[in-house]
Design an enzyme around this catalytic site. Structure first.
Site, PDB file in Angstrom:
ATOM      1  CG  HIS A 134      -0.180  -0.123   2.533  1.00  0.00           C
ATOM      2  ND1 HIS A 134       0.131  -1.344   3.095  1.00  0.00           N
ATOM      3  CD2 HIS A 134       0.340   0.811   3.375  1.00  0.00           C
ATOM      4  CE1 HIS A 134       0.788  -1.163   4.221  1.00  0.00           C
ATOM      5  NE2 HIS A 134       0.949   0.143   4.416  1.00  0.00           N
ATOM      6  CD  GLN A 153      11.450   7.151  21.624  1.00  0.00           C
ATOM      7  OE1 GLN A 153      11.212   8.070  22.423  1.00  0.00           O
ATOM      8  NE2 GLN A 153      12.131   6.072  21.975  1.00  0.00           N
ATOM      9  CB  CYS A 170       6.454   7.586   8.825  1.00  0.00           C
ATOM     10  SG  CYS A 170       8.100   8.053   9.348  1.00  0.00           S
ATOM     11  CB  SER A 171       1.097   8.748   8.188  1.00  0.00           C
ATOM     12  OG  SER A 171      -0.161   8.201   8.531  1.00  0.00           O
ATOM     13  CD  GLU A 266       4.507   1.907   4.785  1.00  0.00           C
ATOM     14  OE1 GLU A 266       3.610   2.154   5.612  1.00  0.00           O
ATOM     15  OE2 GLU A 266       5.626   2.461   4.802  1.00  0.00           O
TER      16      GLU A 266
END
Length: 400
Positions: A134, A153, A170-171, A266
């Site tokens: 994804h 963190q 990050c997502s 990813e």
């Protein structure tokens, strides 16, 4: 335009960090360099954002979905914990060429095939050894001098890769958000407005940082046809630079052991952004969400490189995607930040890499390859790719 897929042969090793030291004061503030990419695609998405305010109920689980519009008073993630978002967030499944596989596309026979919740997209095990490929993004945020970069963190409450140090944010871009986050992996290159919209949304959610307001300036002029919210979004679109994409996977076996049920798989979009002159990193610039961020630190290149030397403090760990990006160009791009922000290193490649040995679970077999866990994209059916579904060509491309 052609999208290339390359395989990186650089091997990763587990990198440990030493205790963080003090920060380095600012020394220079260069003029912000911006991209010259067109913003027409993003403008069209903003103007039509009210068309996707809710999920069709047949496309997602019974958990209530919270969506975010640019003018909404309720933010993404309000009153939701990690488990809630695992059920409600709908990821964007892609094939090896980063073509999106969605319920409303005509590229498969069953809409339920691509109802990919965040939980399903990260569930590893013998039946799904790399879960499902994804889209994701990794935002690298630099101070106004360009000398320091933000490290965060991940909170201890994160279900995947808790407590690891990584880049600023990050997502994932998500399906059916109020402002569309689903890019065409080929035609939207290199602007990728959906990815950048997702980065703005998650920075606000995780760091309490509204990048649109922060990056808004008067130097770009005033367009009376556009409202202020749209102007700010277009400015952020111009200043946030897409660099490249990486296809990677990693089992979270460091946290949960060799039979872990969690991992990442990813196509990760690397984004660079530099704070404008006059924005200080001290004080209340960041207001981290404790559900997402356990700690943060601004570091120089020398400090980061020292931290990444083996044999240092073993209580601090890096995310495998962050290490992989640094090993495959990240430091080079940072050293030439003005060039990176102006598009010097931007490319349409998708570079694949495997994780270091500590992020390989006991069900990850030598027979698996980079197409394991990758859905096929065709007019008839989507299904997870098997280890034998494709050969190990080092470079692939698709033209449109």
């Amino acid at each position: 335009m052609t999208t290339m897929i390359a395989t990186s042969s650089t091997s990763s090793s587990r990198l440990l960090v030493q205790a963080f030291q003090g920060t380095t004061p600012f020394r220079r503030r260069p003029t912000m360099m911006t991209t010259k990419a067109t913003t027409a695609t993003l403008a069209a998405r903003i103007r039509s954002s009210n068309r996707m305010n809710h999920h069709p109920s047949r496309w997602f689980s019974s958990t209530t979905r919270i969506t975010l519009s640019s003018s909404s008073s309720s933010s993404y993630g309000d009153n939701m914990n990690q488990h809630d978002m695992m059920e409600s967030d709908l990821l964007i499944a892609v094939n090896e060429l980063d073509q999106a596989i969605l319920p409303n596309n005509n590229n498969h026979h069953n809409k339920s095939d691509s109802r990919l919740t965040k939980r399903l997209g990260h569930t590893f095990g013998p039946a799904t050894p790399r879960a499902t490929l994804h889209r994701a993004f990794s935002l690298f945020l630099f101070d106004s001098s360009g000398r320091r970069m933000l490290l965060t963190q991940r909170a201890a409450s994160k279900l995947t890769f808790p407590n690891v140090w990584t880049n600023a944010c990050c997502s994932h871009p998500l399906q059916d958000m109020a402002v569309d986050e689903v890019d065409d992996g080929i035609r939207d290159y290199p602007t990728f407005p959906g990815i950048k919209q997702a980065a703005w949304r998650k920075c606000r959610h995780e760091l309490g940082l509204d990048l649109r307001a922060l990056m808004a300036t008067t130097e770009d002029g005033d367009d009376s046809d556009d409202d202020p919210t749209q102007q700010r979004q277009l400015q952020l679109q111009d200043k946030m630079q897409f660099i490249t994409r990486f296809h990677y996977w990693a089992a979270d076996s460091v946290t949960y052991g060799p039979s872990t049920e969690w991992g990442e798989h990813e196509v990760d979009y690397v984004l660079f952004l530099q704070l404008p002159p006059g924005i200080e990193t001290s004080g209340s610039l960041l207001q981290p969400n404790p559900e997402e961020v356990g700690d943060y630190k601004w570091v120089t290149i020398d400090e980061l490189q020292a931290m990444l030397k083996s044999g240092n403090n073993k209580n601090l760990l890096w995310s495998p995607w962050f290490v992989g990006i640094l090993e495959r160009g990240g430091f080079e791009w940072w050293k030439d930040l003005s060039g990176a922000l102006s598009g010097k290193y931007t490319n349409d490649q998708i570079t694949f890499f495997d994780p270091p040995p500590e992020h390989v679970a006991d069900y990850n077999l030598p027979s698996h390859n980079r197409w394991t866990g990758v859905w096929k994209w065709n007019p008839g059916k989507n299904e997870p790719g098997s280890a034998s579904s494709k050969t190990k060509d080092e470079t692939m491309s698709t033209s449109s």
